[in-house]
Design a protein around this motif. Sequence first.
Motif, PDB file in Angstrom:
ATOM      1  N   VAL A 230      -4.754   1.740  -5.125  1.00  0.00           N
ATOM      2  CA  VAL A 230      -5.163   1.263  -3.699  1.00  0.00           C
ATOM      3  C   VAL A 230      -6.124   1.399  -3.655  1.00  0.00           C
ATOM      4  N   LEU A 231      -7.325   1.897  -4.487  1.00  0.00           N
ATOM      5  CA  LEU A 231      -9.023   1.922  -3.428  1.00  0.00           C
ATOM      6  C   LEU A 231      -9.159  -0.162  -3.900  1.00  0.00           C
ATOM      7  N   LEU A 232      -9.080  -0.600  -4.641  1.00  0.00           N
ATOM      8  CA  LEU A 232      -9.036  -1.778  -4.951  1.00  0.00           C
ATOM      9  C   LEU A 232      -8.451  -3.179  -4.247  1.00  0.00           C
ATOM     10  N   LEU A 233      -6.646  -2.935  -2.963  1.00  0.00           N
ATOM     11  CA  LEU A 233      -6.906  -3.066  -2.483  1.00  0.00           C
ATOM     12  C   LEU A 233      -6.818  -3.339  -1.158  1.00  0.00           C
ATOM     13  N   LEU A 234      -8.225  -1.736  -0.884  1.00  0.00           N
ATOM     14  CA  LEU A 234      -8.834  -1.274   0.165  1.00  0.00           C
ATOM     15  C   LEU A 234     -10.310  -3.045   0.183  1.00  0.00           C
TER      16      LEU A 234
ATOM     17  N   LEU B 288      -5.521  -2.698   5.805  1.00  0.00           N
ATOM     18  CA  LEU B 288      -4.000  -2.393   5.189  1.00  0.00           C
ATOM     19  C   LEU B 288      -3.727  -1.041   5.239  1.00  0.00           C
ATOM     20  N   VAL B 289      -4.771  -0.288   5.517  1.00  0.00           N
ATOM     21  CA  VAL B 289      -5.105   1.761   6.030  1.00  0.00           C
ATOM     22  C   VAL B 289      -3.123   1.416   7.087  1.00  0.00           C
ATOM     23  N   ARG B 290      -3.853   0.374   7.749  1.00  0.00           N
ATOM     24  CA  ARG B 290      -3.111   0.410   8.968  1.00  0.00           C
ATOM     25  C   ARG B 290      -2.113  -0.165   9.197  1.00  0.00           C
ATOM     26  N   VAL B 291      -0.946  -0.671   8.332  1.00  0.00           N
ATOM     27  CA  VAL B 291       0.198  -1.484   7.971  1.00  0.00           C
ATOM     28  C   VAL B 291       0.610  -0.205   8.491  1.00  0.00           C
TER      29      VAL B 291
ATOM     30  N   MET C 230       1.056  -1.115   0.120  1.00  0.00           N
ATOM     31  CA  MET C 230       0.123  -0.212  -0.039  1.00  0.00           C
ATOM     32  C   MET C 230       0.660   1.163  -0.143  1.00  0.00           C
ATOM     33  N   HIS C 231       1.991   1.282   0.695  1.00  0.00           N
ATOM     34  CA  HIS C 231       2.740   2.705   0.519  1.00  0.00           C
ATOM     35  C   HIS C 231       3.485   2.631  -0.319  1.00  0.00           C
ATOM     36  N   LEU C 232       3.687   1.655  -1.006  1.00  0.00           N
ATOM     37  CA  LEU C 232       4.461   1.985  -3.076  1.00  0.00           C
ATOM     38  C   LEU C 232       3.364   2.529  -3.738  1.00  0.00           C
ATOM     39  N   ALA C 233       2.530   1.378  -3.223  1.00  0.00           N
ATOM     40  CA  ALA C 233       1.227   1.797  -4.904  1.00  0.00           C
ATOM     41  C   ALA C 233       0.942   3.581  -4.080  1.00  0.00           C
ATOM     42  N   LEU C 234       1.076   4.217  -3.216  1.00  0.00           N
ATOM     43  CA  LEU C 234       0.929   5.248  -3.200  1.00  0.00           C
ATOM     44  C   LEU C 234       2.479   6.423  -3.035  1.00  0.00           C
ATOM     45  N   GLN C 235       2.796   5.653  -3.169  1.00  0.00           N
ATOM     46  CA  GLN C 235       4.640   6.401  -2.961  1.00  0.00           C
ATOM     47  C   GLN C 235       4.651   6.786  -4.972  1.00  0.00           C
ATOM     48  N   ASN C 236       4.594   5.183  -5.775  1.00  0.00           N
ATOM     49  CA  ASN C 236       4.165   5.874  -7.192  1.00  0.00           C
ATOM     50  C   ASN C 236       2.311   6.180  -7.679  1.00  0.00           C
ATOM     51  N   ASP C 237       1.910   6.986  -7.344  1.00  0.00           N
ATOM     52  CA  ASP C 237       0.682   7.635  -7.366  1.00  0.00           C
ATOM     53  C   ASP C 237      -0.675   6.079  -8.498  1.00  0.00           C
ATOM     54  N   ARG C 238      -0.075   4.984  -7.839  1.00  0.00           N
ATOM     55  CA  ARG C 238      -1.127   4.410  -8.509  1.00  0.00           C
ATOM     56  C   ARG C 238      -2.713   4.140  -7.839  1.00  0.00           C
TER      57      ARG C 238
ATOM     58  N   THR D   3       1.062  14.044   1.913  1.00  0.00           N
ATOM     59  CA  THR D   3       0.649  13.989   0.422  1.00  0.00           C
ATOM     60  C   THR D   3      -0.490  15.652   0.205  1.00  0.00           C
ATOM     61  N   GLY D   4      -1.181  15.522   0.976  1.00  0.00           N
ATOM     62  CA  GLY D   4      -2.369  16.460   1.374  1.00  0.00           C
ATOM     63  C   GLY D   4      -3.072  15.835  -0.087  1.00  0.00           C
ATOM     64  N   ASN D   5      -3.361  15.066  -0.380  1.00  0.00           N
ATOM     65  CA  ASN D   5      -4.182  14.454  -1.004  1.00  0.00           C
ATOM     66  C   ASN D   5      -6.051  14.290  -0.820  1.00  0.00           C
ATOM     67  N   VAL D   6      -6.772  14.973   0.132  1.00  0.00           N
ATOM     68  CA  VAL D   6      -7.625  14.963  -0.019  1.00  0.00           C
ATOM     69  C   VAL D   6      -8.818  14.216  -0.509  1.00  0.00           C
ATOM     70  N   ASP D   7      -9.689  14.023  -1.361  1.00  0.00           N
ATOM     71  CA  ASP D   7     -10.127  13.160  -2.079  1.00  0.00           C
ATOM     72  C   ASP D   7      -9.362  11.494  -1.577  1.00  0.00           C
ATOM     73  N   LEU D   8      -8.088  10.906  -1.290  1.00  0.00           N
ATOM     74  CA  LEU D   8      -7.556   9.944  -0.906  1.00  0.00           C
ATOM     75  C   LEU D   8      -7.486   9.643   0.678  1.00  0.00           C
ATOM     76  N   LEU D   9      -7.819  10.829   1.668  1.00  0.00           N
ATOM     77  CA  LEU D   9      -7.660  10.952   2.723  1.00  0.00           C
ATOM     78  C   LEU D   9      -9.439  11.032   3.122  1.00  0.00           C
ATOM     79  N   ILE D  10     -10.007  11.222   2.587  1.00  0.00           N
ATOM     80  CA  ILE D  10     -11.918  11.446   2.811  1.00  0.00           C
ATOM     81  C   ILE D  10     -12.210   8.694   2.399  1.00  0.00           C
ATOM     82  N   LYS D  11     -11.667   8.732   2.009  1.00  0.00           N
ATOM     83  CA  LYS D  11     -11.404   7.264   0.843  1.00  0.00           C
ATOM     84  C   LYS D  11     -11.211   6.916   1.986  1.00  0.00           C
ATOM     85  N   LEU D  12     -10.049   6.794   2.307  1.00  0.00           N
ATOM     86  CA  LEU D  12      -8.858   6.062   3.639  1.00  0.00           C
ATOM     87  C   LEU D  12      -9.722   6.005   5.114  1.00  0.00           C
TER      88      LEU D  12
END
Length: 170
Positions: free
Chosen positions: A87-91, A97-100, A75-83, A115-124
């Motif tokens: 991330v959403l499918l992994l969830l 996995l959000v808490r690993v 999950m960290h790697l997917a986020l670091q690479n803007d995937r 990173t300030g990605n508010v949309d993804l923050l809300i989803k997580l």
Amino acid sequence: MDETMIQAAQTGDINLLYELILRDPYVLERIDAVPFSHTPLHVAASAGHIEFMMEMIKLKPTFARKLNQGGFSLMHLALQNDRTQAVLLLLRFDEGLVRVKGRGDLTPLHHVVQTGNVDLLIKLLKVCPEAIADVTVRDETVFHLAVKKNMFEAFQVLVGWLIRSRHESA
């Protein structure tokens, strides 16, 4: 992990993955036996090969929470690479996995706040609201990190989330 397995994960070649398993049914077991391993799942998550990722999770679910030698989960790697799609499918597979906790006890939620990605923050937060309480090795919460990284909008979302959740549970 051998070069052919890396190639299969980097290109998302599921047929090649099964050819490797056919040649050696224990290929994934040997990778899993290594405590900190950059698994084919980590490679696929970094590259954004979603079908390969989901196939690999089905075959070896333990890879999903494994940290690589750098201290990062898939999950960290997917986020670091803007995937984001990965991330959403992994969830869907595992909301936890959000808490690993990876290097420095940073979770994927901590990464998203920085990173300030508010949309993804809300989803997580929607899939795993408990993650808001996780702290790093420096005892920093997502609130600390938002302020530290000047992510004002993320901070506002977090405060709003906290106020709403306290109100709903009252």
